[in-house]
Design a protein around this motif. Structure first.
Motif, PDB file in Angstrom:
ATOM      1  N   HIS A 161       0.803  -0.693  -0.139  1.00 21.93           N
ATOM      2  CA  HIS A 161       0.030  -0.299   0.127  1.00 21.93           C
ATOM      3  C   HIS A 161       0.618   0.990  -0.054  1.00 21.93           C
ATOM      4  O   HIS A 161       0.311   2.318  -0.954  1.00 21.93           O
ATOM      5  N   ALA A 162       1.718   1.215   1.034  1.00 23.40           N
ATOM      6  CA  ALA A 162       2.544   2.436   0.868  1.00 23.40           C
ATOM      7  C   ALA A 162       3.227   2.360  -0.641  1.00 23.40           C
ATOM      8  O   ALA A 162       3.554   4.009  -0.434  1.00 23.40           O
ATOM      9  N   ASN A 163       4.286   1.548  -1.296  1.00 25.18           N
ATOM     10  CA  ASN A 163       5.098   1.402  -2.380  1.00 25.18           C
ATOM     11  C   ASN A 163       4.092   2.387  -4.097  1.00 25.18           C
ATOM     12  O   ASN A 163       4.433   3.313  -3.831  1.00 25.18           O
ATOM     13  N   TYR A 164       3.016   1.367  -3.457  1.00 21.86           N
ATOM     14  CA  TYR A 164       2.068   2.039  -4.804  1.00 21.86           C
ATOM     15  C   TYR A 164       1.395   3.644  -4.330  1.00 21.86           C
ATOM     16  O   TYR A 164       1.242   4.113  -5.396  1.00 21.86           O
ATOM     17  N   THR A 165       1.430   3.649  -3.377  1.00 18.18           N
ATOM     18  CA  THR A 165       0.767   5.466  -2.809  1.00 18.18           C
ATOM     19  C   THR A 165       2.622   6.217  -3.398  1.00 18.18           C
ATOM     20  O   THR A 165       2.179   7.612  -4.375  1.00 18.18           O
ATOM     21  N   MET A 187       5.910   9.453  -7.555  1.00 16.66           N
ATOM     22  CA  MET A 187       6.624   9.421  -8.357  1.00 16.66           C
ATOM     23  C   MET A 187       6.210   9.858 -10.234  1.00 16.66           C
ATOM     24  O   MET A 187       6.919   9.521 -10.984  1.00 16.66           O
ATOM     25  N   GLY A 188       5.026   9.600 -10.100  1.00 15.95           N
ATOM     26  CA  GLY A 188       4.436   9.102 -11.401  1.00 15.95           C
ATOM     27  C   GLY A 188       4.130   8.124 -12.294  1.00 15.95           C
ATOM     28  O   GLY A 188       4.374   7.781 -13.285  1.00 15.95           O
ATOM     29  N   CYS A 189       4.882   7.072 -11.390  1.00 14.78           N
ATOM     30  CA  CYS A 189       4.133   5.595 -12.294  1.00 14.78           C
ATOM     31  C   CYS A 189       3.826   4.704 -12.133  1.00 14.78           C
ATOM     32  O   CYS A 189       3.255   3.569 -11.829  1.00 14.78           O
ATOM     33  N   CYS A 190       2.780   5.295 -10.578  1.00 15.63           N
ATOM     34  CA  CYS A 190       1.963   4.213 -10.660  1.00 15.63           C
ATOM     35  C   CYS A 190       0.683   5.121 -10.552  1.00 15.63           C
ATOM     36  O   CYS A 190       0.550   6.634 -10.472  1.00 15.63           O
ATOM     37  N   HIS A 191      -1.207   4.098 -10.858  1.00 17.96           N
ATOM     38  CA  HIS A 191      -2.133   5.199 -11.663  1.00 17.96           C
ATOM     39  C   HIS A 191      -3.425   5.001 -11.145  1.00 17.96           C
ATOM     40  O   HIS A 191      -3.205   3.238 -11.359  1.00 17.96           O
ATOM     41  N   SER A 192      -3.767   5.605 -11.010  1.00 21.75           N
ATOM     42  CA  SER A 192      -5.708   4.707 -11.210  1.00 21.75           C
ATOM     43  C   SER A 192      -6.745   5.926 -12.321  1.00 21.75           C
ATOM     44  O   SER A 192      -6.268   7.042 -12.710  1.00 21.75           O
ATOM     45  N   LEU A 193      -6.981   4.738 -12.313  1.00 21.36           N
ATOM     46  CA  LEU A 193      -8.354   5.616 -13.822  1.00 21.36           C
ATOM     47  C   LEU A 193      -9.844   5.019 -13.028  1.00 21.36           C
ATOM     48  O   LEU A 193      -9.676   4.725 -12.657  1.00 21.36           O
TER      49      LEU A 193
END
Length: 213
Positions: free
Chosen positions: A90-94, A99-105
């Motif tokens: 959870h912390a790493n995804y956040t 960092m602009g590498c994990c995204h939600s739609l």
């Protein structure tokens, strides 16, 4: 493996090699690396929109956003009886989102959040992590928008990690590890970015599916 040893930077390096971390459950502090013999992918030109989903899209005030409710999507994806998203992931995804590498739609119906999906983007690869439905068809709508958007942005690979009956009904395929590694290498080299194009609207999604069906 100790969760503390898995950093956002290590995760990005691992995904580029075709492996990803998981936990047994939300309470387990340990992580393990996964490198499936058979890999699920969702072809960007092969997403299937059923007649019922088409009617749903026509009959509701559906809009999509990118990274506008990342925390909410991540929370919904992890808020299940069985989940592999422990506090470290959870912390790493956040952190990866920052960092602009994990995204939600996110997909909205008249302002209400009805579904979403999140994942990690590297080059022209989108590594889907999880999705949720807050209402019937929510995750299907999110994937319809995301596959259209990724294709518009020049992505070459949508990795779903594993394949499920639900994903198969939407056009997902299962390929070998060797096939996946080959497609991964090709897609990593693509000069794509998930922010290169504006998000599609319902008309764009349905038009794209008509053109590629």
């Amino acid at each position: 493996m100790s969760s503390g040893a898995v950093s956002p930077q290590l995760m990005l390096h691992a995904y580029a090699q075709g492996i990803f971390p998981m936990a047994e459950n939300a309470e387990d502090p340990e992580l393990f690396w996964v490198d499936p013999k058979r890999r699920g992918i969702l072809p960007l030109d092969g997403f299937h929109i059923s007649r019922s989903l088409r009617r749903f899209l026509h009959g509701h005030d559906i809009t999509a956003t990118l990274n506008c409710a990342f925390d909410r999507v991540l929370h919904h994806c992890a808020d299940r009886e069985e989940t592999w998203i422990n506090p470290t992931l959870h912390a790493n995804y956040t952190a990866l989102n920052e960092m602009g590498c994990c995204h939600s739609l996110e997909v909205w119906d008249n302002g209400d959040l009805i579904g979403g999906v999140f994942g990690i983007a590297i080059g022209g690869v989108f590594c889907g992590e999880s999705m949720f439905s807050g209402r019937t068809n929510g995750s299907k709508v999110a994937l319809a928008f995301l596959t259209t958007h990724l294709r518009n942005c020049g992505f070459g690979l949508f990795d779903t990690q594993f394949i499920t009956d639900h994903l198969q009904t939407l056009g997902a395929l299962e390929i070998s590890r060797a096939q996946y590694r080959s497609r991964l290498a090709e897609a990593l080299a693509l000069p794509a970015a998930i922010t290169d194009q504006p998000l599609p609207n319902v008309h764009n999604v349905l038009q794209r599916r008509t053109q590629t069906s």
